[in-house]
Design a protein around this motif. Structure first.
Motif, mmCIF file in Angstrom:
data_model
loop_
_atom_site.group_PDB
_atom_site.id
_atom_site.type_symbol
_atom_site.label_atom_id
_atom_site.label_comp_id
_atom_site.label_asym_id
_atom_site.label_seq_id
_atom_site.Cartn_x
_atom_site.Cartn_y
_atom_site.Cartn_z
ATOM 1 N N LYS A 16 32.996 26.005 43.527
ATOM 2 C CA LYS A 16 32.032 26.971 42.953
ATOM 3 C C LYS A 16 32.394 28.426 43.275
ATOM 4 C CE LYS A 16 28.634 23.891 41.656
ATOM 5 N NZ LYS A 16 29.454 22.687 41.638
ATOM 6 N N GLU A 17 33.709 28.701 43.363
ATOM 7 C CA GLU A 17 34.159 30.067 43.653
ATOM 8 C C GLU A 17 33.987 30.946 42.410
ATOM 9 O OE1 GLU A 17 37.729 28.991 46.834
ATOM 10 O OE2 GLU A 17 38.251 29.634 44.808
ATOM 11 N N ARG A 18 33.817 32.237 42.666
ATOM 12 C CA ARG A 18 33.713 33.156 41.536
ATOM 13 C C ARG A 18 35.129 33.457 41.021
ATOM 14 N NH1 ARG A 18 30.110 35.351 38.748
ATOM 15 N NH2 ARG A 18 30.119 37.439 37.829
ATOM 16 N N ILE A 19 35.282 33.355 39.687
ATOM 17 C CA ILE A 19 36.582 33.578 39.042
ATOM 18 C C ILE A 19 36.499 34.845 38.188
ATOM 19 C CG2 ILE A 19 38.248 32.634 37.366
ATOM 20 C CD1 ILE A 19 37.215 29.810 38.154
ATOM 21 N N LEU A 20 37.553 35.672 38.262
ATOM 22 C CA LEU A 20 37.610 36.884 37.438
ATOM 23 C C LEU A 20 38.819 36.783 36.495
ATOM 24 C CD1 LEU A 20 36.377 39.764 36.987
ATOM 25 C CD2 LEU A 20 38.091 40.618 38.596
ATOM 26 N N VAL A 21 38.560 36.932 35.211
ATOM 27 C CA VAL A 21 39.641 36.948 34.216
ATOM 28 C C VAL A 21 39.966 38.421 33.956
ATOM 29 C CG1 VAL A 21 40.409 36.143 31.952
ATOM 30 C CG2 VAL A 21 38.685 34.833 33.205
ATOM 31 N N TYR A 22 41.184 38.823 34.264
ATOM 32 C CA TYR A 22 41.573 40.237 34.290
ATOM 33 C C TYR A 22 42.720 40.439 33.298
ATOM 34 C CZ TYR A 22 42.823 44.623 36.871
ATOM 35 O OH TYR A 22 43.094 45.922 37.249
ATOM 36 N N GLY A 23 42.668 41.510 32.488
ATOM 37 C CA GLY A 23 43.764 41.689 31.520
ATOM 38 C C GLY A 23 44.055 43.123 31.171
ATOM 39 N N ASP A 24 45.150 43.305 30.462
ATOM 40 C CA ASP A 24 45.555 44.628 30.003
ATOM 41 C C ASP A 24 44.597 45.108 28.904
ATOM 42 O OD1 ASP A 24 47.080 46.906 29.658
ATOM 43 O OD2 ASP A 24 48.535 45.960 28.329
ATOM 44 N N TYR A 25 44.633 46.439 28.637
ATOM 45 C CA TYR A 25 43.678 47.018 27.670
ATOM 46 C C TYR A 25 44.214 47.051 26.243
ATOM 47 C CZ TYR A 25 46.430 50.682 30.001
ATOM 48 O OH TYR A 25 47.442 51.380 30.618
ATOM 49 N N ASP A 26 45.375 46.420 25.983
ATOM 50 C CA ASP A 26 45.861 46.397 24.601
ATOM 51 C C ASP A 26 45.402 45.114 23.899
ATOM 52 O OD1 ASP A 26 47.473 44.384 25.562
ATOM 53 O OD2 ASP A 26 49.377 45.345 25.061
ATOM 54 N N VAL A 27 45.828 44.931 22.644
ATOM 55 C CA VAL A 27 45.364 43.768 21.857
ATOM 56 C C VAL A 27 45.717 42.458 22.560
ATOM 57 C CG1 VAL A 27 45.515 42.553 19.641
ATOM 58 C CG2 VAL A 27 45.645 45.033 19.684
ATOM 59 N N CYS A 47 43.491 42.002 25.662
ATOM 60 C CA CYS A 47 42.068 41.768 25.326
ATOM 61 C C CYS A 47 41.852 40.386 24.701
ATOM 62 C CB CYS A 47 41.554 42.854 24.381
ATOM 63 S SG CYS A 47 41.393 44.474 25.182
ATOM 64 N N THR A 48 42.752 39.983 23.792
ATOM 65 C CA THR A 48 42.596 38.655 23.180
ATOM 66 C C THR A 48 42.837 37.560 24.221
ATOM 67 O OG1 THR A 48 44.890 38.817 22.407
ATOM 68 C CG2 THR A 48 43.164 39.266 20.787
ATOM 69 N N ALA A 49 43.780 37.797 25.142
ATOM 70 C CA ALA A 49 44.071 36.814 26.186
ATOM 71 C C ALA A 49 42.851 36.609 27.095
ATOM 72 C CB ALA A 49 45.275 37.275 27.020
ATOM 73 N N VAL A 50 42.230 37.722 27.496
ATOM 74 C CA VAL A 50 41.037 37.632 28.357
ATOM 75 C C VAL A 50 39.916 36.922 27.605
ATOM 76 C CG1 VAL A 50 39.203 39.020 29.445
ATOM 77 C CG2 VAL A 50 41.600 39.600 29.825
ATOM 78 N N ALA A 51 39.722 37.289 26.331
ATOM 79 C CA ALA A 51 38.657 36.659 25.538
ATOM 80 C C ALA A 51 38.896 35.153 25.413
ATOM 81 C CB ALA A 51 38.591 37.310 24.151
ATOM 82 N N LYS A 80 37.024 35.045 44.275
ATOM 83 C CA LYS A 80 38.035 34.403 45.130
ATOM 84 C C LYS A 80 39.328 34.110 44.360
ATOM 85 C CE LYS A 80 35.782 34.163 48.994
ATOM 86 N NZ LYS A 80 36.096 35.349 49.769
ATOM 87 N N LEU A 81 39.216 34.078 43.023
ATOM 88 C CA LEU A 81 40.404 33.786 42.204
ATOM 89 C C LEU A 81 40.432 34.726 41.001
ATOM 90 C CD1 LEU A 81 42.883 32.017 41.392
ATOM 91 C CD2 LEU A 81 41.283 30.541 40.152
ATOM 92 N N ILE A 82 41.569 35.393 40.802
ATOM 93 C CA ILE A 82 41.767 36.234 39.618
ATOM 94 C C ILE A 82 42.845 35.598 38.747
ATOM 95 C CG2 ILE A 82 42.565 38.483 38.750
ATOM 96 C CD1 ILE A 82 41.343 39.809 41.212
ATOM 97 N N ILE A 83 42.499 35.375 37.485
ATOM 98 C CA ILE A 83 43.513 34.958 36.502
ATOM 99 C C ILE A 83 43.879 36.229 35.755
ATOM 100 C CG2 ILE A 83 43.997 33.559 34.458
ATOM 101 C CD1 ILE A 83 41.760 31.640 35.408
ATOM 102 N N ILE A 84 45.122 36.687 35.918
ATOM 103 C CA ILE A 84 45.512 37.959 35.302
ATOM 104 C C ILE A 84 46.438 37.703 34.124
ATOM 105 C CG2 ILE A 84 47.431 38.400 36.929
ATOM 106 C CD1 ILE A 84 46.508 41.435 36.674
ATOM 107 N N LEU A 85 46.147 38.382 33.002
ATOM 108 C CA LEU A 85 46.823 38.107 31.740
ATOM 109 C C LEU A 85 47.521 39.334 31.172
ATOM 110 C CD1 LEU A 85 43.644 36.302 30.882
ATOM 111 C CD2 LEU A 85 45.771 35.082 30.463
#
Length: 566
Positions: free
Chosen positions: A67-78, A81-85, A126-131
């Motif tokens: 039950k850790e909090r996950i953050l989906v993090y990405g670049d500000y280009d198309v 943004c589509t990857a994070v979405a 606790k976990l960042i998925i970076i795209l």
């Protein structure tokens, strides 16, 4: 090649012209042709063939189990943004303790920022998925480790010798990765992670299909090769975009005035992509992701209108900066004779310099770097010409750079403002030593020589099967020699800059319609009733459904005519 084309054409029941187009694309067997014309989702590569994929899925499963909090993090280009979405929307169906984050281009810059890590720490992540970024964030990810935050990196940019201490690094461009397809975009790598997660957790693949429209948008906008796995993702993504798009994308399609027509990759490149990009260029990319994950259509429409306003502002700034940059190139005589362009100005807006670099590359056919000031630093974007590796050129100056990243045709960089003259000298010297003369001029690659009698409704319908188009699978370009004005061609457009053509060739009496954008300089020659050659693509006439028209890319007097003139 003609014999091979005839043989392949017979086997497939298609014309030798089309068989020749396949052979030019490296498709020489019946089975390869069938895979090309009918891309199957079942042919997507097993995601676990990507290095670290098992580690990434295990860590994601652990985070959910604990039950850790996950953050989906990405670049500000198309692509970012589509990857994070895509990743956020998919995981949100199974897990609620999840959030997303897009750094501010102006306050935080590209990639992993301290502010982003502070946000993660404050919200208990606790976990960042970076795209679409992260492959170079060695210091930032080392710091995150001290805060007890793990990273899964999903990137497609060229890695450095030293890689960040992430739990898993998913990047087909890793030198130690044997994944069979190297050209995924950031959103594509994110999709592979979700595909692996679904496979590991017994979630049917059909649950991923509604997200494929994001893949098509990112593949088109990020200008990656539309071959192999990207072709499958783009083909089915376009199908999704046309039949049942996600609510946010549907709102953008409506705002662009594209509703009710078959959308193509070029609609994404010229209409949909720039709008998603605009909020990151002018304000905050997070607004684009808010729109892409929105579930209520009326709310999405409001957000899309807001993003459309950013796009209008972006166009104004972009036009102004482009004009200034052009004037500088015209003014600085030395730049005109250099094989590369490096321009800088303190007042240029960070968000549009990538577009300006692209535009200058198109006008002058030279690798281009455009920089703006950020305190004592210069930050900028580089764009390249066909076949020249601008990333390698920038890497050759790495001792002058604070930061850089990218791939063959596009890169970003940061250096001290005072070091620009030395960077310019060395960058230009590297380009001069490595660029080929043919890379510095516009050369049209003709796919086939045909006559007007070959341009039938059937040919046009068969050509549609070559879509989706993009790098390494461009729209077929044809050439017809010895064509004449039928007598009715005319100059059109607000500034009389285009030519609307009605043409005949020497081998048939078919009158063929065409449009030549920005080529009114050839009008006088055309009206002189002399023969000329044309290079063109075959399009559907938007105003007269069912009729074919030629989009003419180039007009040249025939060689006999040129000889007579001499």
């Amino acid at each position: 090649m003609l014999a091979t084309a005839n043989e392949l054409g017979e086997k497939l029941g298609i014309s030798p012209i089309l068989a020749g187009l396949l052979i030019r694309r490296g498709i020489t067997t019946e089975s390869a042709a069938k895979r090309f014309f009918r891309p199957q989702l079942a042919d997507l590569i097993n995601p676990f063939l990507m290095k670290d994929m098992d580690l990434a899925v295990d860590r994601l499963n652990d985070a959910m189990g604990r039950k850790e909090r996950i953050l989906v993090y990405g670049d500000y280009d198309v692509d970012g943004c589509t990857a994070v979405a895509l990743v956020y929307k998919f995981l949100q169906q199974f897990y609620s303790n999840i959030d997303y984050y897009i750094p501010d281009r102006y306050e935080e810059g590209y990639g992993v920022s301290r502010k982003g890590l502070e946000y993660a720490q404050q919200t208990g992540v606790k976990l960042i998925i970076i795209l679409d970024c992260g492959i170079k964030a060695v210091d930032e990810i080392s710091y995150a480790k001290t805060l007890g935050i793990d990273f899964i990196i999903c990137d497609h940019h060229v890695p450095d010798e030293t890689m960040p201490p992430a739990v898993a690094i998913l990047n087909p461009k890793r030198p130690d990765d044997t994944y069979p397809f190297k050209h995924l975009c950031g959103c594509g790598v994110g999709f592979k992670l979700m595909q692996a997660f679904a496979k590991n957790n017994g979630i049917p693949f059909s649950r991923l299909i509604p997200l494929l429209d994001f893949c098509a948008v990112s593949i088109a906008a990020d200008i990656v090769p539309v071959t192999d796995e990207n072709r499958i993702l783009a083909f089915h993504g376009l199908k999704q975009l046309n039949q049942n798009p996600s609510i946010g994308l549907k709102a953008i399609v409506d705002i662009c005035g594209l509703s009710g027509r078959e959308l193509s990759m070029s609609d994404i490149v010229f209409k949909i992509g720039p709008r998603i990009n605009a909020s990151g260029r002018m304000e905050s990319g997070k607004e684009s992701v808010d729109l892409l994950v929105e579930r209520d259509f009326s709310e999405a429409l409001k957000q899309a209108k807001h993003i459309d306003e950013y796009n209008e502002q972006r166009k104004d700034v972009d036009r102004q900066v482009s004009e200034e940059a052009n004037q500088i190139v015209e003014r600085i005589e030395s730049q005109r004779h250099q094989s590369a362009i490096v321009l800088y100005d303190e007042g240029w807006k960070k968000g549009v310099i990538g577009i300006v670099a692209s535009r200058l590359t198109e006008i002058y056919f030279r690798p281009t770097v455009v920089l703006t000031r950020d305190g004592d630093l210069a930050t900028g974007s580089a764009r390249s010409v066909t076949g020249f590796d601008v990333y390698a050129a920038i890497k050759s100056c790495r001792d002058l750079l604070m930061n850089f990243g990218g791939h063959t045709y596009a890169a970003g960089l940061t250096l001290k403002w005072a070091d620009i003259p030395e960077f310019r000298r060395r960058f230009q010297k590297y380009v001069e030593e490595h660029i080929q003369p043919e890379q510095t001029e516009a050369i049209l690659q003709i796919d086939a020589m045909i006559d007007f009698k070959d341009i039938t409704k059937r040919l046009h319908n068969d050509l549609k099967k070559f879509a989706p188009f993009g790098p390494d699978n461009q729209k077929p370009l044809f050439c017809t020699r010895n064509v004449y004005d039928y007598g009715t061609s005319k100059v059109v457009g607000r500034d009389q800059e285009h030519i609307k053509l009605e043409l005949v060739d020497s081998k048939s009496s078919n009158v063929v319609n065409g449009i030549a954008f920005g080529q009114s300089a050839s009008a006088r020659y055309i009206k002189s009733k002399r023969a000329f050659d044309i290079a063109y693509t075959i399009e559907e006439n938007v105003f007269k459904r069912g009729l074919v028209q030629l989009q003419i890319e180039d007009i040249k007097p025939t060689e006999e005519d040129l000889l007579n003139e001499r």
